[in-house]
Motif scaffolding. Structure first.
Motif, short mmCIF file in Angstrom:
data_model
loop_
_atom_site.label_atom_id
_atom_site.label_comp_id
_atom_site.label_asym_id
_atom_site.label_seq_id
_atom_site.Cartn_x
_atom_site.Cartn_y
_atom_site.Cartn_z
N LEU A 235 -4.75 4.10 1.47
CA LEU A 235 -5.82 4.62 0.61
C LEU A 235 -6.37 5.93 1.18
CD1 LEU A 235 -7.64 4.20 -1.85
CD2 LEU A 235 -9.18 2.86 -0.38
N VAL B 80 -3.06 3.51 -8.65
CA VAL B 80 -4.34 3.57 -7.93
C VAL B 80 -4.98 2.18 -7.86
CG1 VAL B 80 -6.68 4.51 -7.99
CG2 VAL B 80 -4.72 5.99 -8.52
N TYR B 81 -4.88 1.43 -8.95
CA TYR B 81 -5.42 0.07 -8.95
C TYR B 81 -4.72 -0.80 -7.90
CZ TYR B 81 -6.32 -4.72 -10.47
OH TYR B 81 -6.67 -6.05 -10.51
N ASN C 72 -5.62 -3.51 -0.21
CA ASN C 72 -6.44 -3.58 1.01
C ASN C 72 -5.76 -2.87 2.18
OD1 ASN C 72 -8.80 -4.30 2.40
ND2 ASN C 72 -7.85 -6.14 3.25
N GLY D 8 0.81 -1.21 0.00
CA GLY D 8 0.00 0.00 0.00
C GLY D 8 0.84 1.25 0.00
N LEU E 53 -5.83 0.09 -4.45
CA LEU E 53 -7.16 -0.43 -4.12
C LEU E 53 -7.13 -1.92 -3.78
CD1 LEU E 53 -9.30 1.39 -6.84
CD2 LEU E 53 -9.30 1.86 -4.39
N ILE E 54 -6.38 -2.70 -4.55
CA ILE E 54 -6.37 -4.14 -4.32
C ILE E 54 -5.46 -4.52 -3.16
CG2 ILE E 54 -6.87 -4.63 -6.74
CD1 ILE E 54 -3.95 -5.43 -7.11
#
Length: 429
Positions: free
Chosen positions: A220, A208-209, A215, A173, A212-213
């Motif tokens: 985020l 960004v993808y 978690n 992340g 998002l994945i």
């Protein structure tokens, strides 16, 4: 896809780039239990590489004629914080390990100074972040979907999580957040100049993808805060009133500190109630309970702390591991600083933050667009440390960016790179 870079940076920019890459691409190589793993300083190879980077970085700074007097005059609180971190080794229960860890975080300071002493510090920073994103993001996506044995990690609870080329989902992340933050600003500033590149938009989409994945809620949320802050500051980017800076800064920190105080000492806050209303985990995956637990073990008031890098070596995390998780940090940067460096260290960190904020405001008029980026980045890092730890933490990538945001170095008169209103070679052009 063609990747273009400006050529007004030296070859030595690759030293902080490699440091930055290693700070987030460290593979988990120990299979020992947690209590033994925390006493282990990692692989000899990695330690040798970091030591070599620090050595060559110091050689380059010496050749560039960096003045310690000038550095201290312009960044007294930063250097005092590092000196206090070194002094805390004396009362650490593990002085040898504490000293080695201080050397690592000192290396982060060296790498930040290498960027600031480039002929064009702003372009050096852009090259580092640009290359970092192109080297790490595509490879992480490939490992996640094509090589799951490397791109995923098994959890002690029996589940799995995607990690890409990092150590865990939170690290993934952070990787995606850093890339998304940089390319959001890059596209925003290029759009103002009418020179947006399609490749930047593509890599931003990948970032960004991945964010998002991954978690990683903290990453985020921090990226969303960056977008909001950058948007607000850009409303008057040509002549931003300093009161807007002060108001935004004061509001964010007041809410954050009030929430932390309420949770630690009053067992409840408005923010936690909001999360409960939204259906999120009220304890932030057990963080509130962890904070109360370690404060109960350590005591509610520490003047000097346990010594840099020593609190989690052995002790509280061993016992807490049997209750819920294997904690090797407080998952709150301010609390970790308090545990290791005490109230003195926390006050020094506060002085660094306030002085860094003032430097950003002073340099803003020289480059409002970049000033907005620096300020938004500072806010993001401060917010991120509410539920994760990066401040004063070894060679953490966000610690590196934090130092770049708050440090300044005066440009020599014989050099011609653009400088700010006060001649500072900070994050400006």
């Amino acid at each position: 896809m063609k990747i273009a870079f400006r050529r007004d940076v030296s070859i030595f920019v690759n030293l902080p780039l490699l440091w930055f890459l290693l700070s987030i691409v460290r593979w988990r190589i120990n299979t020992d239990p947690l209590e033994l793993e925390m006493l282990n300083e990692g692989s000899t190879l990695l330690r040798d590489i970091l030591s070599a980077l620090i050595f060559f970085g110091l050689v380059v700074l010496f050749q560039r004629g960096v003045s310690l007097r000038s550095l201290f005059r312009n960044n007294p609180w930063v250097l005092l914080l590092f000196l206090y971190m070194a002094a805390s080794v004396v009362w650490s229960a593990y002085p040898g390990v504490s000293f080695k860890r201080w050397i690592k975080t000192f290396g982060t300071l060296v790498m930040a100074l290498l960027v600031l002493t480039e002929d064009n510090p702003k372009e050096a920073m852009r090259v580092i972040l640009h290359r970092f994103a192109y080297l790490t993001l595509p490879l992480s996506v490939v490992l996640i979907y094509a090589v799951p044995s490397l791109g995923w990690r098994s959890l002690p609870s029996g589940g799995v999580e995607m990690i890409g080329i990092t150590q865990g989902k939170n690290s993934l992340g952070i990787l995606a957040m850093i890339a998304a933050i940089y390319f959001t600003w890059e596209i925003w500033s290029a759009w103002r100049a009418g020179e947006v590149r399609k490749s930047d938009g593509l890599i931003l989409g990948v970032a960004v993808y991945t964010l998002l994945i991954s978690n990683s809620v903290t990453a985020l949320f921090s990226y969303a805060a960056f977008v909001v802050m950058l948007t607000l500051l850009s409303l008057s980017a040509t002549n931003l009133n300093k009161k807007l800076f002060f108001t935004a800064y004061a509001a964010v920190m007041a809410v954050a500190l009030l929430n932390l105080f309420q949770e630690l000492f009053l067992r409840g806050s408005a923010i936690s109630m909001l999360f409960e209303y939204l259906g999120r985990d009220l304890t932030f995956t057990g963080r509130w309970d962890l904070w109360h637990y370690i404060l109960r073990i350590a005591g509610y008031f520490l003047v000097l702390g346990y010594g840099y890098g020593s609190f989690w070596i052995a002790g509280p995390h061993i016992y807490y591991a049997h209750e819920q998780w294997h904690a090797n940090e407080a998952h709150n940067g301010y609390l970790d600083v308090y545990l290791e460096l005490g109230a003195v260290g926390l006050l020094l960190l506060g002085a660094v933050i306030v002085s860094g904020y003032k430097k950003i405001v002073r340099a803003y008029s020289a480059d409002p667009v970049y000033g907005s980026f620096r300020f938004s980045l500072l806010i993001v890092i401060l917010l991120h440390n509410l539920t994760e730890t990066s401040l004063c933490k070894l060679n953490n990538p966000l610690w590196f960016l934090f130092l770049l945001a708050v440090l300044v170095y005066p440009a020599p008169s014989n050099l011609s790179p653009p400088a700010g209103r006060n001649g500072y070679r900070a994050f400006q052009s």
